[in-house]
Every structure is written in C-alpha cells, then in structure tokens.
Scaffold this motif. Structure first.
Motif, PDB file in Angstrom:
ATOM      1  N   THR A 170       2.788  -1.521  -3.402  1.00 25.55           N
ATOM      2  CA  THR A 170       2.388  -2.469  -4.458  1.00 25.55           C
ATOM      3  C   THR A 170       3.598  -3.011  -5.212  1.00 25.55           C
ATOM      4  O   THR A 170       3.693  -4.205  -5.493  1.00 25.55           O
ATOM      5  CB  THR A 170       1.444  -1.747  -5.449  1.00 25.55           C
ATOM      6  N   THR A 173      -0.428  -2.645   4.169  1.00 24.56           N
ATOM      7  CA  THR A 173      -0.085  -3.307   2.914  1.00 24.56           C
ATOM      8  C   THR A 173      -0.954  -2.845   1.754  1.00 24.56           C
ATOM      9  O   THR A 173      -2.162  -2.771   1.860  1.00 24.56           O
ATOM     10  CB  THR A 173      -0.202  -4.844   3.067  1.00 24.56           C
ATOM     11  N   SER A 174      -0.308  -2.541   0.656  1.00 27.67           N
ATOM     12  CA  SER A 174      -1.018  -2.294  -0.600  1.00 27.67           C
ATOM     13  C   SER A 174      -1.117  -3.641  -1.311  1.00 27.67           C
ATOM     14  O   SER A 174      -0.833  -4.677  -0.729  1.00 27.67           O
ATOM     15  CB  SER A 174      -0.231  -1.298  -1.452  1.00 27.67           C
ATOM     16  N   GLY A 175      -1.493  -3.607  -2.559  1.00 27.22           N
ATOM     17  CA  GLY A 175      -1.431  -4.825  -3.373  1.00 27.22           C
ATOM     18  C   GLY A 175      -2.778  -5.426  -3.741  1.00 27.22           C
ATOM     19  O   GLY A 175      -2.854  -6.257  -4.644  1.00 27.22           O
ATOM     20  N   ALA A 176      -3.866  -5.012  -3.049  1.00 31.67           N
ATOM     21  CA  ALA A 176      -5.157  -5.655  -3.310  1.00 31.67           C
ATOM     22  C   ALA A 176      -5.646  -5.378  -4.731  1.00 31.67           C
ATOM     23  O   ALA A 176      -6.054  -6.300  -5.449  1.00 31.67           O
ATOM     24  CB  ALA A 176      -6.189  -5.169  -2.288  1.00 31.67           C
ATOM     25  N   VAL A 177      -5.574  -4.116  -5.134  1.00 33.85           N
ATOM     26  CA  VAL A 177      -6.088  -3.757  -6.467  1.00 33.85           C
ATOM     27  C   VAL A 177      -5.282  -4.497  -7.549  1.00 33.85           C
ATOM     28  O   VAL A 177      -5.849  -5.100  -8.470  1.00 33.85           O
ATOM     29  CB  VAL A 177      -6.044  -2.228  -6.691  1.00 33.85           C
ATOM     30  N   GLY A 178      -3.957  -4.489  -7.379  1.00 32.34           N
ATOM     31  CA  GLY A 178      -3.084  -5.155  -8.358  1.00 32.34           C
ATOM     32  C   GLY A 178      -3.381  -6.650  -8.454  1.00 32.34           C
ATOM     33  O   GLY A 178      -3.451  -7.210  -9.558  1.00 32.34           O
ATOM     34  N   ASN A 195      -5.174  -1.923   5.300  1.00 32.07           N
ATOM     35  CA  ASN A 195      -5.158  -1.411   3.921  1.00 32.07           C
ATOM     36  C   ASN A 195      -6.269  -0.384   3.798  1.00 32.07           C
ATOM     37  O   ASN A 195      -7.233  -0.387   4.574  1.00 32.07           O
ATOM     38  CB  ASN A 195      -5.366  -2.556   2.921  1.00 32.07           C
ATOM     39  N   GLN A 196      -6.114   0.483   2.828  1.00 32.13           N
ATOM     40  CA  GLN A 196      -7.210   1.394   2.517  1.00 32.13           C
ATOM     41  C   GLN A 196      -8.365   0.566   1.962  1.00 32.13           C
ATOM     42  O   GLN A 196      -8.140  -0.349   1.158  1.00 32.13           O
ATOM     43  CB  GLN A 196      -6.736   2.403   1.466  1.00 32.13           C
ATOM     44  N   ASP A 199     -10.541   0.300  -0.468  1.00 34.07           N
ATOM     45  CA  ASP A 199     -10.867   0.876  -1.781  1.00 34.07           C
ATOM     46  C   ASP A 199     -12.246   0.478  -2.273  1.00 34.07           C
ATOM     47  O   ASP A 199     -12.827   1.164  -3.102  1.00 34.07           O
ATOM     48  CB  ASP A 199      -9.838   0.420  -2.812  1.00 34.07           C
ATOM     49  N   ASP A 205      -3.945   7.502  -0.106  1.00 33.46           N
ATOM     50  CA  ASP A 205      -2.950   6.486  -0.454  1.00 33.46           C
ATOM     51  C   ASP A 205      -2.411   5.884   0.839  1.00 33.46           C
ATOM     52  O   ASP A 205      -2.583   6.443   1.918  1.00 33.46           O
ATOM     53  CB  ASP A 205      -1.807   7.132  -1.251  1.00 33.46           C
ATOM     54  N   ASN A 206      -1.721   4.764   0.699  1.00 27.04           N
ATOM     55  CA  ASN A 206      -1.264   4.045   1.893  1.00 27.04           C
ATOM     56  C   ASN A 206      -0.040   4.683   2.561  1.00 27.04           C
ATOM     57  O   ASN A 206       0.263   4.359   3.711  1.00 27.04           O
ATOM     58  CB  ASN A 206      -0.956   2.592   1.534  1.00 27.04           C
ATOM     59  N   GLY A 234       1.636   1.752  -7.971  1.00 30.36           N
ATOM     60  CA  GLY A 234       1.312   2.280  -6.648  1.00 30.36           C
ATOM     61  C   GLY A 234       0.583   3.611  -6.774  1.00 30.36           C
ATOM     62  O   GLY A 234       0.585   4.232  -7.827  1.00 30.36           O
ATOM     63  N   ARG A 235      -0.059   4.012  -5.657  1.00 25.18           N
ATOM     64  CA  ARG A 235      -0.778   5.273  -5.709  1.00 25.18           C
ATOM     65  C   ARG A 235       0.092   6.401  -5.163  1.00 25.18           C
ATOM     66  O   ARG A 235       0.007   7.521  -5.592  1.00 25.18           O
ATOM     67  CB  ARG A 235      -2.072   5.118  -4.906  1.00 25.18           C
ATOM     68  N   GLY A 236       0.900   6.095  -4.169  1.00 25.40           N
ATOM     69  CA  GLY A 236       1.769   7.118  -3.589  1.00 25.40           C
ATOM     70  C   GLY A 236       3.041   7.247  -4.419  1.00 25.40           C
ATOM     71  O   GLY A 236       3.336   6.407  -5.264  1.00 25.40           O
TER      72      GLY A 236
HETATM   73  N1  GLU Z   1      -5.201   0.124  -1.316  1.00 26.77           N
HETATM   74  C1  GLU Z   1      -4.503  -0.062  -2.573  1.00 26.77           C
HETATM   75  C2  GLU Z   1      -4.288  -1.537  -2.857  1.00 26.77           C
HETATM   76  O1  GLU Z   1      -4.414  -2.351  -1.984  1.00 26.77           O
HETATM   77  C3  GLU Z   1      -3.161   0.614  -2.600  1.00 26.77           C
HETATM   78  C4  GLU Z   1      -3.142   2.055  -2.233  1.00 26.77           C
HETATM   79  C5  GLU Z   1      -1.754   2.681  -2.461  1.00 26.77           C
HETATM   80  O2  GLU Z   1      -0.974   2.161  -3.285  1.00 26.77           O
HETATM   81  O3  GLU Z   1      -1.473   3.672  -1.814  1.00 26.77           O
HETATM   82  O4  GLU Z   1      -3.972  -1.871  -3.977  1.00 26.77           O
END
Ligand code: GLU
Length: 381
Positions: free
Chosen positions: A18, A54-59, A138-139, A141, A161-162, A222-224
């Motif tokens: 993220t 890729t992370s970033g969706a929640v943000g 992506n996870q 969520d 986490d990713n 980020g989660r990790g």
């Molecule tokens: N899946 C989450 C997202 O897209 C991120 C997970 C993570 O940061 O590990 O925001």
C-alpha cells in the motif's frame, strides 16, 4: 553473483505494498504505478512470467469516500470493493498501453486452505500465464472474514496479509523469485526508524530464528510489516525460491534490480526443496487444532522424520476431522511442526498416550498406527 542469479529468474511474483502505491499525503502515486507497469511490461516482453500481487484497494476506497477510519464493521470491506475497481483501472490502462492483457484474481484463505481449491487455482494461474497474461492478485477483503472472526486458541488462518499471500502464490506456482516492494530499503539490523545505527543487511543466506527476531509489525496503512515479509521469505526459500525485499520508492526499481544493481536484501534459497504437499501442510492451509507431544516424540519427528504415534501425545486442543491439518506443539506449547491427521480430535482424545497396538481395542477399529504419518508432517524449525 547472486544479483546475476536474480536476472535469470523466469517466473517472478512481485508484491506492491500500500505504501508504495500512494504518496505520503495518501494520494495515489500515479507516476510510480505507471513506472511499475512499464518495468513489468519490459520483463514480460523478455519472455518472463510475472504475477503481480497488489495491495491498495482499501486505501483507495477510503480516500474515495474521504473517510478517516475503516474501523467500523463492514467499512473496510466496502472500501476494498470501491478501491479495487479503481486500482484495476490503473493496471488495465497501463498494461493496455504495452498491449499486455491482465487478469484480476481476488483470493481468500479458503482458496488455499481447501486442497481442491488450491490445486484448481494453480491450474487456472498456470493457464493465465500460458496465455501471456499478467495475473493481478489481491486479498478479497470484501468477502474475507478472517479479521472479523475470533481465532480460537490452537487454530490459525493461512494468510491475513498480502506478504504471506504473495509467498503462497510463489510457492503454489514454483516461482523462481519473489520481490516484495515496500517503503524501506530492506531488512535492517534494527528498526531504522528508531535506531540511526541500524545497518541494511544485503544478503541473508538462511532465515534463522535470529533473522526472524528482526521482524517488526506493520507501519501505517499496510497490513504486513517486516515480520510478515520474513515469514514470506522463510516459506519461499524453503522450496528453493529467492526473495528480494526492496524499496519500491526507488524510481524504476524493478528495472534496476534486473540491471543487477545492488538494491535491497536478498534471501538465498535453502537446499531443502520442500515438496509441494509439505509446503501446503506447513504454510498454505488453515490450522484446525493442536496436538501437544512429549519431548521424545518431538525429537523423533524433528531428528528422524518419524510419524507421530499416539504414545507421544499429551494433549489435544479444539475439534478437527480426519484429513485436517493441526499444529504440533512441544511440552512448552511451542509449535514446531504441522501435520495432516489420520484420526479426528474425538478419536485422538481417546487414544492419547496409548500404544498403537491398543488403538483397535480402544476405538473398535484401527485405520493407521500413526496419528500423523511422516509424509504428512512439515517441520517448521
Ligand atoms: N488487500 C488489502 C488492500 O488491497 C491490502 C492487504 C495488505 O496490505 O496486506 O488494501
């Protein structure tokens, strides 16, 4: 030498955190995202297979809704759904410029934990790669419930986490290299944000307990954190893959890595070559319960790769069915292995401490001498 080796990698998993996909003010780092796409496109054109996590969706979703927090029930899930399409629109546009098709894959823990889903996912990902398409993972969520469910003691989920997700994908696909791009330069001898004397470690030949102890928790966003990255490195190096943790904010960092620049921390593969089923048991599936064993059984499992017999069992925690995977813990309650059980928790409780010859007398039947057969045990240390 090792830098040269990296360039030979054919199948590469790249994870973008993220914090590299957005700027410090929380805005999308558009030029950086496009530079990643440009770099990855170059690799694809050279005939390499790249899988992007890729992370970033929640943000992005949070930003779109102008929210300060995602703590309330359902908000993070909603933000993930809103941000995911936005995230993909960047990849769709960017890779489109280079004429490279992409595929979106959103995964939850069950997609790894259930063996038939795990195997089916592998077939699908291999097909996508065969088509010359870049899978973008992506996870999921929006539907994942791991963060909401209380985890019972003795149970564990395979990823949250990713970082771990990218390692599971690398393991499932036998990738040669996992690149984790984050907002620091790599693994340091201490937390560089708190300790000015901390030094960057350039090369880790083996992910030992001392290395694992350098793991820190997630930074903002980020989660990790470094801990989950080290767990990812442990898994990938155990099956023979290499891992690089590097700073995704270095301009065109991916191209620089493949130009053999001395960037980040490289983790070298172990000689272990852990087979796929053992990887799945040790890392990719959820843990349904715990079996505590005596020191003799621990020694036999770790030193002689023995099966776990009922005579070595001291205690059984939680409910599990035959064929599920459990933690194997020592007398101090420290997990040292995982294994797929031949008997349910109910059966195990009846035969705790018994001699294998007595199983039939106690249960009225005997399918196996061992509670866990040696081929279905993965040591974790
Ligand atoms: N899946 C989450 C997202 O897209 C991120 C997970 C993570 O940061 O590990 O925001």
């Amino acid at each position: 030498m090792q830098r040269e080796e990296l360039t030979k990698a054919k199948r590469i998993v790249i994870k973008l955190g993220t914090n590299v996909l957005r700027n410090t003010d929380g805005e999308v780092a558009i030029s950086r995202i496009y530079s990643f796409i440009e770099d990855i496109s170059k690799l694809v054109k050279q005939g390499k297979e790249v899988i992007l996590v890729t992370s970033g969706a929640v943000g992005l979703g949070k930003k779109k809704l102008n929210l300060d927090s995602t703590a309330e029930d359902g908000v993070k899930q909603a933000c993930a759904a809103i941000g995911q399409s936005r995230l993909m629109s960047f990849y769709e546009n960017g890779f489109g410029i280079f004429d490279i098709p992409i595929a979106q894959i959103l995964l939850t823990e069950d997609d790894f934990s259930l063996r038939y889903k795990y195997l089916s996912l592998r077939t699908t990902l291999n097909k996508i790669l065969e088509f010359g398409v870049v899978p973008i993972i992506n996870q999921n969520d929006t539907v994942s419930t791991i963060q909401m469910n209380p985890v019972l003691s003795g149970t564990k989920v395979c990823f949250a986490d990713n970082d771990k997700l990218s390692a599971l994908v690398a393991s499932e696909l036998d990738a040669d290299l996992l690149i984790l791009l984050t907002d620091i330069d790599g693994l340091y001898t201490a937390n560089p944000k708190e300790n000015p004397d901390a030094k960057l470690i350039k090369k880790v030949p083996c992910v030992t307990d001392e290395i694992m102890a350098l793991g820190t928790d997630a930074s903002d966003g980020g989660r990790g954190g470094m801990r989950t990255k080290l767990e990812a490195a442990k898994l990938v190096t155990r099956f023979g893959g290499k891992v690089l943790i590097a700073n995704g904010k270095i301009p065109y960092v991916i191209s620089k890595i493949f130009d053999k620049e001395d960037i980040g921390t490289i983790f070298l593969p172990s000689n272990e070559n852990l087979p796929d089923k053992k990887r799945w048991i040790g890392y990719a599936t959820n843990i349904r319960g715990q079996i505590t064993v005596n020191n003799g059984a621990k020694k036999a499992i770790l030193e002689q790769c023995s099966s776990l017999l009922p005579i070595g069992i001291i205690n059984v925690l939680n409910d599990f069915k035959q064929g599920e995977v459990v933690s194997i813990c020592d007398e101090n309650n420290v997990e040292f292995a995982r294994g797929m059980v031949n008997y349910s928790s109910e059966e195990c409780r009846k035969i705790v401490g018994a001699h294998s010859n007595d199983i039939e007398k106690i249960l009225g039947y005997k399918n196996y001498d061992a509670v866990i057969t040696r081929d279905n045990i993965t040591g974790l240390i």
